[in-house]
Design an enzyme around this catalytic site. Structure first.
Site, PDB file in Angstrom:
ATOM      1  N   HIS A  73      -3.719   5.830   3.449  1.00 17.52           N
ATOM      2  CA  HIS A  73      -4.577   5.012   3.344  1.00 17.52           C
ATOM      3  C   HIS A  73      -3.874   3.667   3.690  1.00 17.52           C
ATOM      4  O   HIS A  73      -4.604   2.615   4.384  1.00 17.52           O
ATOM      5  CB  HIS A  73      -4.344   4.840   1.526  1.00 17.52           C
ATOM      6  CG  HIS A  73      -5.330   3.824   0.888  1.00 17.52           C
ATOM      7  ND1 HIS A  73      -4.877   2.686   0.722  1.00 17.52           N
ATOM      8  CD2 HIS A  73      -6.672   3.954   0.572  1.00 17.52           C
ATOM      9  CE1 HIS A  73      -5.969   1.991   0.033  1.00 17.52           C
ATOM     10  NE2 HIS A  73      -6.882   2.651   0.047  1.00 17.52           N
ATOM     11  N   ASP A 102       0.913  -1.258   0.115  1.00 20.08           N
ATOM     12  CA  ASP A 102      -0.001   0.092   0.107  1.00 20.08           C
ATOM     13  C   ASP A 102       0.945   1.136  -0.044  1.00 20.08           C
ATOM     14  O   ASP A 102       1.845   1.216  -0.592  1.00 20.08           O
ATOM     15  CB  ASP A 102      -1.081  -0.028   1.191  1.00 20.08           C
ATOM     16  CG  ASP A 102      -2.376   0.515   1.002  1.00 20.08           C
ATOM     17  OD1 ASP A 102      -2.404   1.721   0.972  1.00 20.08           O
ATOM     18  OD2 ASP A 102      -3.414  -0.095   0.824  1.00 20.08           O
ATOM     19  N   SER A 115     -11.077  -1.114  -0.995  1.00 20.64           N
ATOM     20  CA  SER A 115      -9.794  -0.793  -0.180  1.00 20.64           C
ATOM     21  C   SER A 115     -10.067  -1.235   1.091  1.00 20.64           C
ATOM     22  O   SER A 115      -9.046  -1.817   1.930  1.00 20.64           O
ATOM     23  CB  SER A 115      -9.243   0.418  -0.256  1.00 20.64           C
ATOM     24  OG  SER A 115      -8.728   0.702  -1.849  1.00 20.64           O
TER      25      SER A 115
END
Length: 861
Positions: free
Chosen positions: A277, A49, A486
């Site tokens: 994220h 990520d 996600s």
């Protein structure tokens, strides 16, 4: 004065804290209550990520409160790499010269701990702005501006303003014009003031290029970063290798880093984060919070952070970053630091769905023939699963609601990943979105849909796709709401970690194949949810674990089944090209492949045999009923007869059951998707109106309702106009939010090449229109979906009108399409108004398309 106590009159409810990081929907809570020790211990999850912050709440330690949770951190993009191959030694005064040209005074620690024979130090230079997330860059910029720029700039503005006032006072003689030299002086003063004011607005100068020094000690490498920019290394940042020390240091108030060393000391890798994220994803998968209600799915699992988002490219992942991440996973596995699960909530769309990697069992000659189409990334993805035994979980993508919008991964040639769609429950709506009332559970409108472009299944299961949980410290907030596939993927990755934790403790063997089949066999099918968005259904953790324990000793757990359909070796059967009038026959190759087949004992391959019962789910799909399969490729013919199917999309599957143990579910499936389009009599009309059973021709839309129409675009049509209006007169100005998605699939191209996506509002007072580009003789999907959180019911009437214009001279360059809005990057005009007439600079080069002239006039300006 009497104060009335109103507290007793107010009804208070307990906050639904469990729904902030949802776990009940998939049975995680009941699983952990039943098996408290199967909490992810002895399991490691790699997060591919944007980077994970080990200082974020819940990511500091495992459940024992001592052991480090984030055991490794690597930046695989090269963004943090520093060339430190140059070696220098200190002079008699203890100084070295850095690559910046500064004289750097060695600290006492550096002098005493350096264990190289001749006291060598490696030097490099790094621009830290590359490592900073956007928000950190903004904070750094503002801080630098306040510290270094604002005061002298304001003094300069005040000084020039004073000079202007003095000039005007001295030259304020009424009735007299200024002389030429005075005019020049006045212009110079005004220009200087304007320049200073403009610089204050566009200030973008930030110096974050620091000298880096690397030296060897008895306990490993140490790095020193001169964040003072003054050469005083006593007050510089000192940090050890993360793998050995797990040190995290703050460069400033906003950015924290760790470091690794590669290539025998020639490369210093500085690891930061490009967005928040990755930390959010890791918190969902494995957060160990102070409150158990806020825990991630597998709170006792370890984390390896592998950054694939490049800070220099706005956090976009690159092929280089992904390849390096996969290679690092393989390296860790070979070194005995096993990675059990990969979560990848990153991805793009691929133009070549069913190429990009080869089957490991192919011989060299076949591989060489296909080599021109292969992708190194696809091969490595398959290898890390099929050879190293890592379960790869990937987000399906947030590009729906139209069909064939699955990202890569999970849309890769060998379907080795568990692809995850995003689900939202009533409890999530209440706790996370502050909705005034609960709606029925469903998937998010924008979650990507099956099938893959080559007909394969990209969505394996769906899972909760939203959470309020930890984010990095640089955000200056403890937790944050994020949603999408996600967030659904790490839910499944954490659930797989729970399952593997239990299997390890019970000493039950497994492979990524057996886990994926168990996940599919036990998922809860949701009849009220779009079939293309949920895969096999909603994940059920407890049933998956029970399935694996019950059938753990079956030999086929060590085998995957390669399914190749037709001459293109597709993952499924997908018929979408035109109006379908006749049956089709597809040759399907089935090949069993052992886990890590190159090291499988020959006797296991010789003794492998399974007798299968093949069961089509729909009568328009036919094949032989039985297949005796040894360790070799077998072919069968699947007949698909779409000729009697009404317009629309139809889906079926051929399931293969082991006749000796039908109850364990299908060993493999052959997915079949058929699109039967509406065909317009373009000689008579250019208008498509869907058939409705209501008197006013409308369709009722509830939240999450989806209406799909497939139309064969008429010859020579180049653009179309969608018109929508509510027929509910009582609604007035009340609006419905509709997600409109149009897609045409082109050969060797992703779904994004020819599409339009728009969120539109519709009411009964005004007609809403959308114009978009289309291609003739190609099936167009018009997908209209009422947004998942848009309350109420609305009746919608809509129509689609095709238009066409083309140049008679193919080399003409004078056609200029303009809309009242803007052109998207892909050339698709998206706007709420109809296209304005084309502006033609050379009338002889343009004509109306002949096939549409009965209903259309081209306006030439």
């Amino acid at each position: 004065m009497i104060v009335k106590d109103t507290m007793a009159e107010v009804s208070y409810n307990v906050f639904p804290i469990n729904a902030l990081v949802p776990k009940a929907e998939t049975g995680v809570l009941s699983f952990l209550q039943k098996y408290p020790d199967y909490d992810g211990r002895d399991v490691t999850i790699a997060i591919l990520d944007s980077g994970v912050d080990p200082r974020a709440a819940g990511l500091e330690t495992l459940c024992d409160g001592k052991s480090v949770k984030v055991i490794e951190r690597f930046d695989c993009t090269g963004c943090g790499d520093v060339d430190v191959s140059k070696k220098v030694t200190a002079n008699d005064s203890g100084f070295i010269t850095g690559l910046s040209g500064r004289h750097l005074k060695l600290s006492s620690e550096m002098i005493s701990n350096n264990n190289t024979a001749n006291g060598e130090y490696r030097i490099g230079l790094k621009t830290f702005f590359d490592l900073s997330p956007t928000k950190v860059r903004e904070n750094q910029l503002n801080a630098e501006k306040t510290r270094k720029w604002d005061k002298p700039n304001k003094i300069a503005i005040a000084e020039i303003s004073r000079k202007i006032n003095e000039f005007e006072t001295q030259n304020n003689e009424s009735g007299k014009s200024l002389s030429w030299d005075k005019k020049l002086e006045k212009e110079d003063l005004d220009g200087t003031l304007e320049l200073l004011n403009n610089y204050d607005k566009i200030y973008n100068d930030i110096k974050t290029t620091f000298d880096c020094i690397l030296y060897s000690t008895s306990s490993g490498w140490r790095a020193v970063i001169d964040i003072t920019e003054k050469g005083d290394l006593e007050h510089a940042l000192h940090i050890g290798e993360y793998s050995k020390t797990h040190e995290i240091q703050n460069v400033n108030d906003f950015l924290s880093i760790s470091m690794n060393v590669h290539d025998e000391g020639n490369v210093l890798e500085i690891v930061g984060m490009c967005t928040s994220h990755g930390t959010h994803v890791a918190s969902i998968a494995s957060g160990n919070q102070a409150s158990k209600d806020l825990n991630g799915i597998a709170p006792n699992a370890k984390i390896v952070s592998l950054t694939i988002g490049d800070g220099r490219l706005g956090s976009m992942e690159t092929g280089t970053g992904l390849v390096r991440a996969i290679m690092k996973v393989m390296e860790l596995c070979r070194d005995g630091r096993k990675i059990d699960v990969i979560n990848m909530s990153y991805g793009e769309h691929s133009h070549w769905s069913n190429v990009g990697s080869s089957d490991e069992s192919e011989d060299k000659k076949r591989r060489k023939k296909r080599n021109q189409y292969m992708s190194r990334i696809g091969e490595l993805m398959s290898e890390v699963v099929n050879k190293y035994g890592v379960v790869w979980v990937a987000s399906a993508g947030n590009h729906g609601p139209a069909l064939s919008t699955i990202g890569t991964p999970p849309d890769i040639p060998i379907p080795s990943c568990i692809g995850v769609g995003a689900y939202v429950s009533p409890q999530m709506m209440e706790a996370e979105y502050t909705m005034r009332e609960k709606l029925p559970a469903n998937v998010y409108t924008w979650t990507s849909r099956d099938p893959c472009i080559d007909g394969g299944q990209g969505v394996t299961v769906c899972a909760p796709g939203g959470a309020i949980t930890s984010v990095p410290q640089f955000t200056m907030t403890k937790s944050q709401l994020m949603n999408g596939t996600s967030m659904a993927a790490p839910h499944v990755a954490g659930a797989v970690a729970l399952i593997i934790s239990g299997l390890k403790q019970r000493q039950i063997s497994y492979t990524p194949f057996s886990i994926k089949r168990a996940v599919c066999a036990t998922a809860t099918k949701l009849n009220y949810v779009d079939v293309f968005a949920q895969g096999s259904g909603l994940l059920n953790v407890e049933k998956t674990f029970e399935h694996l324990t019950q059938f753990g000793k079956h030999l086929d757990n060590m085998v995957r089944f390669s399914v190749r359909c037709g001459i293109s070796n597709a993952k499924g059967i997908y018929i979408r090209q035109r109006f379908l009038r006749k049956p089709f026959e597809y040759s399907v190759n089935i090949e069993p492949v052992f886990f890590n087949h190159t090291e499988t004992a020959p006797k296991d391959k010789l003794n492998f045999n399974v007798r299968l019962n093949l069961v089509p789910s729909q009568p328009y799909v036919q094949c032989g009923a039985f297949l005796d399969l040894n360790y070799c490729t077998r072919s069968l013919v699947v007949k698909v007869d779409p000729s009697g199917l009404p317009p629309g999309v139809h889906t079926a599957v051929v399931q293969a059951f082991d006749t000796d143990c039908v109850e364990k579910g299908s060993l493999f499936e052959i997915p079949v998707t058929i699109v039967q389009p509406h065909v317009i009599d373009y000689e008579e009309t250019r208008l498509y109106e869907p058939i409705s059973h209501t008197t006013d021709g409308s369709f009722e839309f509830q939240p999450s309702t989806i209406k799909r129409d497939f139309i064969l675009v008429p010859p020579r049509a180049t653009w179309a106009v969608l018109r929508m209006r509510s027929t509910d007169k009582i609604c007035g100005k009340d609006v419905g939010k509709f997600f409109v998605h149009t897609v045409q699939l082109l050969p060797k191209s992703s779904c994004r090449v020819l599409e339009t996506m728009k969120l539109l509002t519709v009411n009964s007072e005004n007609e809403t229109t959308l114009a978009f580009k289309c291609q003739e003789n190609n099936v167009l999907e018009l997908c209209i979906a009422k947004y998942w959180s848009n309350f109420g019911s609305i009746h919608l009437k809509y129509s689609l009108e095709f238009h066409g214009i083309q140049a008679t001279n193919p080399n003409a360059s004078g056609v200029d399409y303009r809309a009242g809005g803007h052109d998207d990057d892909d050339g698709v005009v998206t706007n709420n108004t109809c296209l304005t007439p084309a502006k033609i600079r050379n009338m002889s080069d343009v004509s109306a398309t002949k096939s549409l002239t009965k209903a259309e006039k081209v306006v030439i300006l």
